[in-house]
Design a protein around this motif. Structure first.
Motif, PDB file in Angstrom:
ATOM      1  N   GLU A   1     -26.751 -29.028  -0.303  1.00 23.39           N
ATOM      2  CA  GLU A   1     -27.986 -29.343   0.411  1.00 23.39           C
ATOM      3  C   GLU A   1     -27.959 -30.796   0.886  1.00 23.39           C
ATOM      4  O   GLU A   1     -27.632 -31.706   0.118  1.00 23.39           O
ATOM      5  N   GLY A   2     -28.281 -30.997   2.147  1.00 27.36           N
ATOM      6  CA  GLY A   2     -28.267 -32.341   2.717  1.00 27.36           C
ATOM      7  C   GLY A   2     -27.121 -32.591   3.663  1.00 27.36           C
ATOM      8  O   GLY A   2     -27.120 -33.588   4.395  1.00 27.36           O
ATOM      9  N   ASP A  40     -25.370 -31.649   7.071  1.00 27.63           N
ATOM     10  CA  ASP A  40     -25.898 -31.048   8.297  1.00 27.63           C
ATOM     11  C   ASP A  40     -24.845 -30.493   9.234  1.00 27.63           C
ATOM     12  O   ASP A  40     -25.145 -29.603  10.031  1.00 27.63           O
TER      13      ASP A  40
END
Length: 254
Positions: free
Chosen positions: A164-165, A167
């Protein structure tokens, strides 16, 4: 308000940029006038002091280019780039899930990561932006791209991009080729198969893919393959233009 590069990528918009590895605000302005969406200031292979990095970022903003920084291997590089005002980072040589998690920790403020907090720098308008609003906006808007450019990274693609995080996956074809044992470029069949596999995995997982393009043909091919974030090499464009000019004038002398 204009959309950020991160928002454009999330919307599936095709965007193009330029790697710049030499200190030249004038070249940044030229890129903006030419119509590029962003620049990637190359602090991995380029030569920049932190003051010069800041001036390149400042110039990009003045010409409506999104300033992205390909960071170096210095532990402070991510912090320094973001404090100078970069709207995104590209982090080279990410080969494992653990590597990717460390990137997020350095790029995001708590509670997401552990980026050091200060409001006296340029990114926070020298103290005019503070507190929760600045922290949440930074965590939300900063683009975090990791380079997939080793054989190990290809094998670990799903785990890396599941962090997560993160992109965007940036495909570094030259480093990937060398990592796989082919020093003469990414044209070998095995390397091409690995590249195709990355695009296939990206499409399956709905992961945006970026890559570098050495010329216009390579850029068109990358877009056809599925890249939505395509970066030209500024010095190559300039060198090729110079060579083309000299060759044309020499031909006219004969």
């Amino acid at each position: 308000m204009c959309k950020t590069v991160k928002e454009k990528i999330q919307n599936g918009e095709q965007i193009t940029g330029v790697f710049i590895g030499i200190y030249s605000p004038a070249i940044v302005e030229m890129c903006g006038h030419a119509g590029f969406d962003f620049i990637v200031i190359d602090d991995e292979h380029g030569a920049f002091s932190y003051s010069e990095l800041e001036n390149m970022i400042r110039t990009a903003e003045l010409i409506n280019l999104a300033p992205i920084v390909r960071v170096s291997y210095d532990n402070a590089s991510i912090q320094k780039a973001l404090d100078r005002g970069a709207k995104g980072i590209q982090v080279p040589m990410i080969s494992t899930k653990e590597d990717a998690m460390q990137v997020v920790q350095k790029a995001k403020f708590p509670p997401v990561g552990n980026r050091g907090v200060a409001y006296s720098h340029r990114a926070a308008r020298y103290g005019m932006d503070t507190g929760k609003a600045f922290i949440e906006q930074s965590n939300s808007e900063i683009l975090v791209a990791v380079h997939i450019e080793t054989k190990e990274a290809v094998e670990n693609f799903e785990e890396i991009m599941g962090v997560e995080g993160i992109d965007l996956a940036f495909l570094g074809t030259t480093d990937l080729s060398v990592s796989m044992g082919y020093q003469d470029g990414p044209h070998h069949q095995e390397v091409q198969e690995a590249i195709a596999l990355i695009y296939e995995k990206g499409k399956k997982l709905n992961v945006p893919i970026g890559t570098v393009a050495g010329n216009e043909h390579a850029a068109r091919q990358a877009i056809e393959d599925g890249a939505i974030y395509v970066v030209a090499v500024g010095t190559s464009i300039i060198s090729n233009a110079f060579s083309s000019f000299v060759k044309s004038t020499e031909a006219s002398k004969k």
